[in-house]
Write a protein that holds these residues in place. Sequence first.
Motif, PDB file in Angstrom:
ATOM      1  N   LEU A  37       6.784  45.906  20.760  1.00 23.15           N
ATOM      2  CA  LEU A  37       6.230  46.390  19.489  1.00 23.15           C
ATOM      3  C   LEU A  37       6.072  45.288  18.440  1.00 23.15           C
ATOM      4  N   SER A  66      10.090  49.236  26.931  1.00 19.48           N
ATOM      5  CA  SER A  66       9.536  48.886  25.615  1.00 19.48           C
ATOM      6  C   SER A  66       8.852  47.522  25.600  1.00 19.48           C
ATOM      7  N   ALA A  73       0.132  51.392  21.319  1.00 15.78           N
ATOM      8  CA  ALA A  73      -0.397  52.102  20.146  1.00 15.78           C
ATOM      9  C   ALA A  73      -1.393  51.224  19.391  1.00 15.78           C
ATOM     10  N   TRP A  96       6.804  62.918  23.935  1.00 13.88           N
ATOM     11  CA  TRP A  96       7.442  61.734  23.328  1.00 13.88           C
ATOM     12  C   TRP A  96       8.956  61.936  23.265  1.00 13.88           C
ATOM     13  N   SER A  98      11.972  60.376  23.471  1.00 14.63           N
ATOM     14  CA  SER A  98      12.404  58.968  23.414  1.00 14.63           C
ATOM     15  C   SER A  98      13.738  58.774  24.119  1.00 14.63           C
ATOM     16  N   GLN A 109      12.652  49.586  20.395  1.00 10.20           N
ATOM     17  CA  GLN A 109      11.637  50.323  19.646  1.00 10.20           C
ATOM     18  C   GLN A 109      10.343  50.443  20.436  1.00 10.20           C
ATOM     19  N   CYS A 110       9.635  51.543  20.214  1.00 14.05           N
ATOM     20  CA  CYS A 110       8.278  51.667  20.755  1.00 14.05           C
ATOM     21  C   CYS A 110       7.511  52.658  19.891  1.00 14.05           C
ATOM     22  N   GLU A 111       6.321  52.264  19.432  1.00 17.24           N
ATOM     23  CA  GLU A 111       5.503  53.186  18.645  1.00 17.24           C
ATOM     24  C   GLU A 111       4.864  54.208  19.581  1.00 17.24           C
ATOM     25  N   ARG A 112       4.808  55.441  19.124  1.00 16.73           N
ATOM     26  CA  ARG A 112       4.280  56.508  19.965  1.00 16.73           C
ATOM     27  C   ARG A 112       2.822  56.241  20.345  1.00 16.73           C
TER      28      ARG A 112
END
Length: 303
Positions: A37, A66, A73, A96, A98, A109-112
Amino acid sequence: MTALPDAIRVFERGWLSSNNVLLVGADDTALIDSGYLTHAPQTLALVRHGLQGRRLDRLLNTHLHSDHCGGNAALQAHYGCHTSIPAAEADKVRRWDSEALSFKATGQQCERFGFDATIAPGELLTLGGLAWQALGAPGHDPHSLIFYCPAERILISADALWENGFGIIFPELDGASGFAETRATLELIGGLDVRLVIPGHGAPFGDVAGALRRAHSRLDYLMADPLRNAQNAIKVLLKFLLLERQSIALADVPALLTAMPVFDAANRRFLRQGPEALGQWAVEQLLRAGAARVEGEHLLNEA
Ligand SMILES: [Zn+2]
């Protein structure tokens, strides 16, 4: 024998971000894996430069860790690219979830992101004008895919095979089977005619037989005492946090480790130590490996 065809460009990214493989054919463009990310702007810049004005048609993920899907995204927002993920992950991504998706378990972390299609082992794909087979490669991750191009004898191996080893065998950490799957995946790769491996981390390499030999021997070593897999996981997960943050207060290390469910599971099963003792052990391991240094009250990343 290790030259890449014109259609394939590899962006070697290091350890926080996985490598990205850009495939540019006459009629289609595709990217396999999108990095972490916090590197998403750099991923986008590399892809834009590599595409030289063309659009990115497709995005595919070998697996949903991740460091392999953290740029999804951003790429989707920029290109609206058709996105394919491993079939077994579809429900988790749709919801989603997580926790089930490993981001929470590892403190990463990972953005949807969404997806348009799934890929199952055995499927055939045309990427960058080349024919590829998607193969199941469980072990490091139960749902990971690898991609094989018979005409070019190239294997995109994700974290199933690196020049020196392979990724953490996650399933074993919470009591599921992963060693046997890792062995089967190495045997599957050994049965392919490969002249060049593009791994998930590290430079592409040609000595497939040597890499397989090292991987089998590392697997033997881990299987002989599963505590080793758990210890390796804790070292790698702490190093990943350090790569992401660059600096961690030493006093925060025990809490950061225990906040990761995967770590907690491994500790309960294999290590059975208090968070303070384990945190100190993990820090010592990174210092000894030259992967970190201490300045005052902080642990700092060492490249
Ligand atoms: Zn992975």
